[in-house]
Design an enzyme around this catalytic site. Structure first.
Site, PDB file in Angstrom:
ATOM      1  N   ASP A  33       6.200  23.004   4.931  1.00 55.60           N
ATOM      2  CA  ASP A  33       5.846  21.733   4.297  1.00 55.60           C
ATOM      3  C   ASP A  33       4.728  21.900   3.262  1.00 55.60           C
ATOM      4  O   ASP A  33       3.886  22.785   3.386  1.00 55.60           O
ATOM      5  CB  ASP A  33       5.414  20.736   5.388  1.00 55.60           C
ATOM      6  N   HIS A  51       9.087  23.905  -4.763  1.00 55.23           N
ATOM      7  CA  HIS A  51      10.222  24.380  -3.961  1.00 55.23           C
ATOM      8  C   HIS A  51      10.610  25.793  -4.388  1.00 55.23           C
ATOM      9  O   HIS A  51      10.950  26.637  -3.561  1.00 55.23           O
ATOM     10  CB  HIS A  51      11.428  23.442  -4.110  1.00 55.23           C
ATOM     11  N   LEU A 145      16.150  40.823  12.808  1.00 52.41           N
ATOM     12  CA  LEU A 145      15.762  39.414  12.892  1.00 52.41           C
ATOM     13  C   LEU A 145      16.940  38.478  12.580  1.00 52.41           C
ATOM     14  O   LEU A 145      17.718  38.751  11.671  1.00 52.41           O
ATOM     15  CB  LEU A 145      14.640  39.168  11.860  1.00 52.41           C
TER      16      LEU A 145
HETATM   17  C1  IPE Z   1      10.073  18.046   7.037  1.00 54.22           C
HETATM   18  O1  IPE Z   1       9.205  17.825   5.984  1.00 54.22           O
HETATM   19  C2  IPE Z   1      11.342  18.631   6.537  1.00 54.22           C
HETATM   20  C3  IPE Z   1      11.243  19.958   5.919  1.00 54.22           C
HETATM   21  C4  IPE Z   1      10.182  20.703   5.853  1.00 54.22           C
HETATM   22  C5  IPE Z   1      12.459  20.458   5.366  1.00 54.22           C
HETATM   23  P1  IPE Z   1       9.059  16.397   5.306  1.00 54.22           P
HETATM   24  O2  IPE Z   1       8.031  16.536   4.245  1.00 54.22           O
HETATM   25  O3  IPE Z   1      10.387  15.890   4.898  1.00 54.22           O
HETATM   26  O4  IPE Z   1       8.528  15.524   6.524  1.00 54.22           O
HETATM   27  P2  IPE Z   1       7.774  14.124   6.553  1.00 54.22           P
HETATM   28  O5  IPE Z   1       8.656  13.157   5.854  1.00 54.22           O
HETATM   29  O6  IPE Z   1       6.473  14.301   5.841  1.00 54.22           O
HETATM   30  O7  IPE Z   1       7.582  13.837   8.002  1.00 54.22           O
HETATM   31  C1  IPE Z   2       8.702  20.736   2.065  1.00 49.79           C
HETATM   32  O1  IPE Z   2       7.822  20.333   1.075  1.00 49.79           O
HETATM   33  C2  IPE Z   2      10.083  21.019   1.515  1.00 49.79           C
HETATM   34  C3  IPE Z   2      11.101  20.015   1.847  1.00 49.79           C
HETATM   35  C4  IPE Z   2      10.912  18.971   2.613  1.00 49.79           C
HETATM   36  C5  IPE Z   2      12.419  20.209   1.269  1.00 49.79           C
HETATM   37  P1  IPE Z   2       7.741  18.823   0.605  1.00 49.79           P
HETATM   38  O2  IPE Z   2       8.720  18.631  -0.504  1.00 49.79           O
HETATM   39  O3  IPE Z   2       7.896  17.914   1.763  1.00 49.79           O
HETATM   40  O4  IPE Z   2       6.270  18.747   0.019  1.00 49.79           O
HETATM   41  P2  IPE Z   2       5.204  17.604   0.269  1.00 49.79           P
HETATM   42  O5  IPE Z   2       5.102  17.427   1.757  1.00 49.79           O
HETATM   43  O6  IPE Z   2       5.702  16.385  -0.410  1.00 49.79           O
HETATM   44  O7  IPE Z   2       3.944  18.151  -0.327  1.00 49.79           O
HETATM   45 MG    MG Z   3       6.586  17.176   3.105  1.00 58.48          MG
END
Ligand code: IPE
Ligand code: IPE
Ligand code: MG
Length: 261
Positions: A33, A51, A145
């Protein structure tokens, strides 16, 4: 190598050498995240750059996990809820997935990594789904792995699907409701056959599980770090494992019971 990189390698090696090989997690689950916040912090116009750079972090962590001899690494790449993001971001994520699968195949092969996926992968765009299956097949003979990508994954959805399958067995008269056990649920989960994660790592400072592996994380140790996913590296992984190794896992028992042999 410059002095900064040199001291970082030194620190990494020391952290790695300090880990107890007899108490390694068998399965690490990761919520990758913070990509969007990283892109913003770096001054990029869109979240997409986060990303893209996140793929590099995944490569680092996969390689470090393979080098440590870990059995399973399961990463949350796209949740069922992530479909609700703006279409431009969803499309970009699907393209990044395609490109990454293509580019990373030789790295997976080199590190003897078997690729696996959990989630409703049939709902991915057809090209991405095909590419994913081709990389899964191409790496199926690797016995190091297992890297599992959670894609279009939601744990509540996974459980609903499992419950439907169990209900079907009951409806067909093959199973008595009274004899339903945890194993019956377990065998219908996407993760059937895999050990449950013993360590969950979430980056970016959020402390929630966002519909990830709700059943499987029943007894996992949780490790949260403020580091944003694109900045996460082997050092962060070693720190998470070191923290795991300091925990006393009691599984409902008392501390005294654990020390009595
Ligand atoms: C969880 O992250 C999903 C992934 C890392 C793929 P999100 O950024 O979508 O989660 P919330 O919405 O903050 O809980
Ligand atoms: C995690 O990073 C990746 C996915 C959920 C696909 P985010 O895109 O949720 O990044 P933040 O949490 O908004 O910084
Ligand atoms: Mg996120």
């Amino acid at each position: 190598m410059n002095a900064v990189a040199d001291s970082k390698t030194y620190r990494d090696n020391r952290l790695k050498a300090g880990l107890d090989p007899d108490n390694m997690p068998k399965h690490i689950a990761v919520i990758m995240d913070g990509n969007g916040r990283w892109a913003k912090q770096q001054g990029f116009m869109t979240r997409v750059r986060g990303h893209e750079v996140g793929v590099e972090a995944l490569r680092r962590i996969t390689t470090a996990s393979a080098e440590l001899g870990l059995g399973f690494l399961t990463v949350y790449a796209f949740s069922t809820e992530n479909w609700n993001r703006p279409k431009t971001e969803v499309d970009a994520l699907m393209n990044i997935l395609m490109t990454a699968l293509e580019k990373e195949l030789p790295v997976l092969q080199k590190n003897n990594v078997r690729l696996n996926a959990i989630g409703n992968i049939g709902s991915l765009p057809e090209k991405a789904n095909k590419k994913l299956i081709s990389v899964i097949n191409a790496t199926s003979g690797n016995d190091g792995l297992t890297l599992t990508l959670a894609l279009s994954y939601g744990s509540q959805d996974e459980m609903v699907q499992a419950i439907r399958k169990v209900a079907l067995e009951v409806a067909e008269g093959k199973l008595d409701p009274e004899s339903i056990t945890e194993e019956h649920v377990e065998k219908h989960l996407f993760t059937a056959g895999m050990p449950h994660p013993d360590l969950l790592v979430r980056t970016s400072g959020e402390q929630r599980i966002s519909n990830y592996l709700l059943w499987q994380l029943a007894y996992a140790e949780f490790y949260f770090t403020p580091v944003l996913w694109p900045d996460f590296d082997a050092e962060g992984l070693y720190e998470a494992i070191a923290s795991f190794q300091k925990r006393e896992r009691r599984f409902g028992q008392t501390s005294e019971q654990l020390t009595v042999k």
